[in-house]
Structure formats: C-alpha cells, structure tokens
Design an enzyme around this catalytic site. Sequence first.
Site, PDB file in Angstrom:
ATOM      1  N   ASN A   1     -11.561  -4.885  -3.568  1.00  0.00           N
ATOM      2  CA  ASN A   1     -10.878  -3.625  -3.271  1.00  0.00           C
ATOM      3  C   ASN A   1     -11.809  -2.510  -3.771  1.00  0.00           C
ATOM      4  O   ASN A   1     -11.901  -2.271  -4.967  1.00  0.00           O
ATOM      5  CB  ASN A   1      -9.533  -3.612  -4.005  1.00  0.00           C
ATOM      6  CG  ASN A   1      -8.751  -2.347  -3.751  1.00  0.00           C
ATOM      7  OD1 ASN A   1      -9.214  -1.426  -3.075  1.00  0.00           O
ATOM      8  ND2 ASN A   1      -7.561  -2.279  -4.312  1.00  0.00           N
TER       9      ASN A   1
ATOM     10  N   ARG B   1      -9.979  -5.469   1.117  1.00  0.00           N
ATOM     11  CA  ARG B   1      -8.885  -4.550   1.410  1.00  0.00           C
ATOM     12  C   ARG B   1      -9.495  -3.351   2.127  1.00  0.00           C
ATOM     13  O   ARG B   1     -10.426  -2.722   1.611  1.00  0.00           O
ATOM     14  CB  ARG B   1      -8.220  -4.093   0.122  1.00  0.00           C
ATOM     15  CG  ARG B   1      -7.178  -3.040   0.390  1.00  0.00           C
ATOM     16  CD  ARG B   1      -6.594  -2.482  -0.881  1.00  0.00           C
ATOM     17  NE  ARG B   1      -5.572  -1.522  -0.543  1.00  0.00           N
ATOM     18  CZ  ARG B   1      -5.355  -0.412  -1.219  1.00  0.00           C
ATOM     19  NH1 ARG B   1      -6.087  -0.119  -2.276  1.00  0.00           N
ATOM     20  NH2 ARG B   1      -4.402   0.409  -0.853  1.00  0.00           N
TER      21      ARG B   1
ATOM     22  N   HIS C   1       0.434   0.251   2.138  1.00  0.00           N
ATOM     23  CA  HIS C   1       0.954  -0.807   1.248  1.00  0.00           C
ATOM     24  C   HIS C   1       1.421  -2.024   2.054  1.00  0.00           C
ATOM     25  O   HIS C   1       2.243  -2.812   1.570  1.00  0.00           O
ATOM     26  CB  HIS C   1       2.187  -0.323   0.438  1.00  0.00           C
ATOM     27  CG  HIS C   1       1.897   0.656  -0.650  1.00  0.00           C
ATOM     28  ND1 HIS C   1       2.789   1.664  -0.974  1.00  0.00           N
ATOM     29  CD2 HIS C   1       0.855   0.793  -1.492  1.00  0.00           C
ATOM     30  CE1 HIS C   1       2.310   2.378  -1.975  1.00  0.00           C
ATOM     31  NE2 HIS C   1       1.112   1.869  -2.301  1.00  0.00           N
TER      32      HIS C   1
ATOM     33  N   ARG D   1       2.160  12.631  -6.228  1.00  0.00           N
ATOM     34  CA  ARG D   1       2.261  13.059  -4.822  1.00  0.00           C
ATOM     35  C   ARG D   1       3.687  13.503  -4.507  1.00  0.00           C
ATOM     36  O   ARG D   1       4.644  12.884  -4.966  1.00  0.00           O
ATOM     37  CB  ARG D   1       1.887  11.899  -3.895  1.00  0.00           C
ATOM     38  CG  ARG D   1       0.396  11.669  -3.806  1.00  0.00           C
ATOM     39  CD  ARG D   1       0.091  10.455  -2.943  1.00  0.00           C
ATOM     40  NE  ARG D   1      -0.531   9.409  -3.726  1.00  0.00           N
ATOM     41  CZ  ARG D   1      -0.665   8.153  -3.333  1.00  0.00           C
ATOM     42  NH1 ARG D   1      -0.217   7.762  -2.172  1.00  0.00           N
ATOM     43  NH2 ARG D   1      -1.255   7.279  -4.101  1.00  0.00           N
TER      44      ARG D   1
ATOM     45  N   GLU E   1      -1.070  -8.548  -4.013  1.00  0.00           N
ATOM     46  CA  GLU E   1      -1.811  -8.173  -2.808  1.00  0.00           C
ATOM     47  C   GLU E   1      -3.094  -8.987  -2.671  1.00  0.00           C
ATOM     48  O   GLU E   1      -3.502  -9.332  -1.572  1.00  0.00           O
ATOM     49  CB  GLU E   1      -2.138  -6.669  -2.861  1.00  0.00           C
ATOM     50  CG  GLU E   1      -0.919  -5.815  -2.593  1.00  0.00           C
ATOM     51  CD  GLU E   1      -1.027  -4.398  -3.131  1.00  0.00           C
ATOM     52  OE1 GLU E   1      -0.926  -4.227  -4.365  1.00  0.00           O
ATOM     53  OE2 GLU E   1      -1.229  -3.479  -2.333  1.00  0.00           O
TER      54      GLU E   1
END
Length: 402
Positions: free
Chosen positions: A7, A91, A180, A241, A384
Amino acid sequence: MNILVLNCGSSSVKYQLIDVDKKVFLAKGGVDRIGMSGAVLTNTRADGDEIKISGDILDHTIAIEYILAVLLSKNHGVITSKSEIHAVGHRVVHGAETFTGTVLITDEVIKGIRDNFEIAPLHNPHNLRGINACQTHLPNIPQAGVFDTAFHHAIPPFAYIYGIPYSLYSQYKIRRYGFHGTSHAYVANRAAELLRKDLTKLKVITCHLGNGCSIAAIDKGVSVDTSMGFTPLEGLLMGTRSGDVDPSVILYVMAKEGLNYSEANTLLNKHSGLQGISGVSSDMREIVTEMNEGNKRAKLAFDVFTYRIKKYIGSYVAALGGLDALVFTGGIGENSPDVRRAVCENLDYLGIDVDKTSNSSKEKEKVISGDKARASVFVIPTNEELMIAMETKGVVEGLKKK
Ligand code: ADP
C-alpha cells in the site's frame, strides 16, 4: 502461496507478506518519511521479532529494496530467496470506470492507472510508483492491482449520478465512485460466514469507521450504494474531513475568506470533521474522554458523528428494502462501544438492537445484537491486506489456467 501486499502512499509504503493459503501474515511493516530526513523501516515478524532500520530512503524503489532486504535478512527475515514471493498485490485507490475488478498488471493496466491520475492525484501516482519499483526488483513475479473503488462498480446510475449537468459526467466522469471497497467486501463476506449463509442471499450494511469513514449498502453481495463519492470527502463525518455539506457553504466561505481552490480543499479535508467541530482532536478516543469530562464541543462532535451514521443506516435500509446484518469495522467501529451504542440507539423498529454486555466485551470479532434484534449486528476487524492477497491469488490462479 506467499503474496507481498503493498500500500504505497506519498511518503510511505505499508506491506505484509502473507501466506494466503493459511491466511496468516509472515511479516508486516512499513517505511515512513520516504524522501525526507529520518526515513525509517519497521518490520514485525509473526513471531513478534521487531526491527527498525533508518536510512536514506529517497524514493519508493529504494523503499521496496529495503523491504525485500529485511524480508530476506538472516536474523530478521522470513524467506531465503525472492522466489518465495509468488505474487505482489497492490492497493490502488482509484479505478474510476476503467477497473471494475482485480487485474493483472500489464502495460495497458499501467496506462489505465495513469489515465486516472487526474481524478486521483493524491493516490494513484504513488500506487504506480510501487508498481514500477516491483517491476524493477521482482521482474518475473506477477503483480495484481486491487482497486478501492472496484467493489462499488455496480452501483446503479440513479445512485451514482449527481444532480448537476449530465455533461460534467460525460466530459469529466464526475460521479459517485465510493472507496474502502476492499474493507466493505471483506467484512460483508465475513459476516455471511459467521451467519453460515450465502452472501448472495443477504442484505448487509457495512460501516467502515476509521480516520476515513464510509458506509455501504450491500444487496446479494453487490454494493448498491455507498457514502463516499467522487472523492473520499463525501458522506459521514470523519477525523478531519467534513463529509456531507451543502455545496453553497463552500462557495460562501471561499468568497467570504478569499480562499482559493487549494485552501478550500485543505479546510474541508484537514481542518473539518471531528477535529473541526470539537477543536480538540481528530481521534475518537480523545473526543470520548473530553466528552465524558464535560467538554460540550467534543460531545457535539460525537453527536454529529453518530447521528449521521444513524441517518445513513436508515436510508440504506430503505435502499435495500430490509436488513439481515449490520457490521462495524475500522479503528472506531471495532473499538468504540460508545459509538456503536449511540448509532444503534432507538433503531429497534428497523430490527437493530445492541446488547450492552456483548457490545462492551473484549472480544475483537463478535455478535452484539440484543433481544429485540431482527438483524444481526457484528463487530468484525477488517483485514484489507488479506483481502488483497486473496484477490491477487485469484488473478495468479487464473493465469495458470490460461
Ligand atoms: P485509518 O483510517 O487511518 O486506517 P484506523 O482504522 O486505525 O484509521 O482508525 C483510527 C481511528 O480509530 C481513530 O479515530 C482512533 O481514535 C480510533 N480508535 C482506535 N482505538 C480506539 C478505541 N479504543 N476507542 C475509540 N476509538 C478508537
């Protein structure tokens, strides 16, 4: 089969070497501060051995060189030859409309990832650097790209088209993509396993609540709606955010404060969310601590955060026409009984009820539904990396069949 999962961010690379058949990691770690002073690699082996190495790690190619060196090292490694890495899974954040599933990395795929730089300038270029670095250091090993957006590719047009001129979609591909995806897919599959039912027969809502937060409505194993949109800014309130906000607010603030595009972007992405409302922290642990000590703004941030999740759950039950399972995952979803309790409070009319004792038990993976529940409520730690490894294995096995 051993799969190296990568990643790659702007100045970091996270990795895991996974034995995908046994579903366990052999080693995992990360390189931070790539291209800066004080770059450091941390590697942890499955047996707990840990090592930190600092050095001049100028770019992603050197970072991968360091990672391979530590995986191969006599004292701290887990393999004796590069040939024990059978594939690499990357990823990749944005697949746009080009990539609807996991793909073998080819020149054409690289071009496709590059073509999407414009709509994912913060992520795709770094993901591609990792791919290029592996082509240099592991030239004969198959690589796969696993896209954060892919799981949401089947969302219907009425859920992905925004209420703006259609030409903006035709011209710039402005639409909801969702992110996601790997995490939503992993926990939805795991919920079906725990229920001993086929995912293709279930209606599931998955809440991924970490620093970034998103929620997905999954019907018969297919994501039919999700809260993140064109970028990962839309939807739920997050650490820093804003999530959903009336677009006019942004235009108004830009005009009032004389902000340019980049400043407005920073305001919404870095200074909003839990941090922006509370003025305390973007970290849910600190929000809860402050709230319990009487800090009203921390309580307000907590309430906005949980109320919005509740509202999305209601709308997704409507979108799905029912609910069999609700799943909480991500750092907050997995670890905060307070958030789960507040989100599920008074939702028994939708079949959602949480049991106090199991909600606060120490187990990591658990069912927390209470007496009044008609849907199962789960806490499932996301993985993940394992999902990326399993997807990559699928691509490699497909190659062998050809
Ligand atoms: P990322 O999205 O960066 O992968 P994580 O999934 O690790 O982030 O989630 C980070 C969030 O999880 C932070 O807000 C952190 O406060 C929260 N978190 C971690 N542990 C706990 C805990 N015990 N209680 C409440 N929140 C927690």
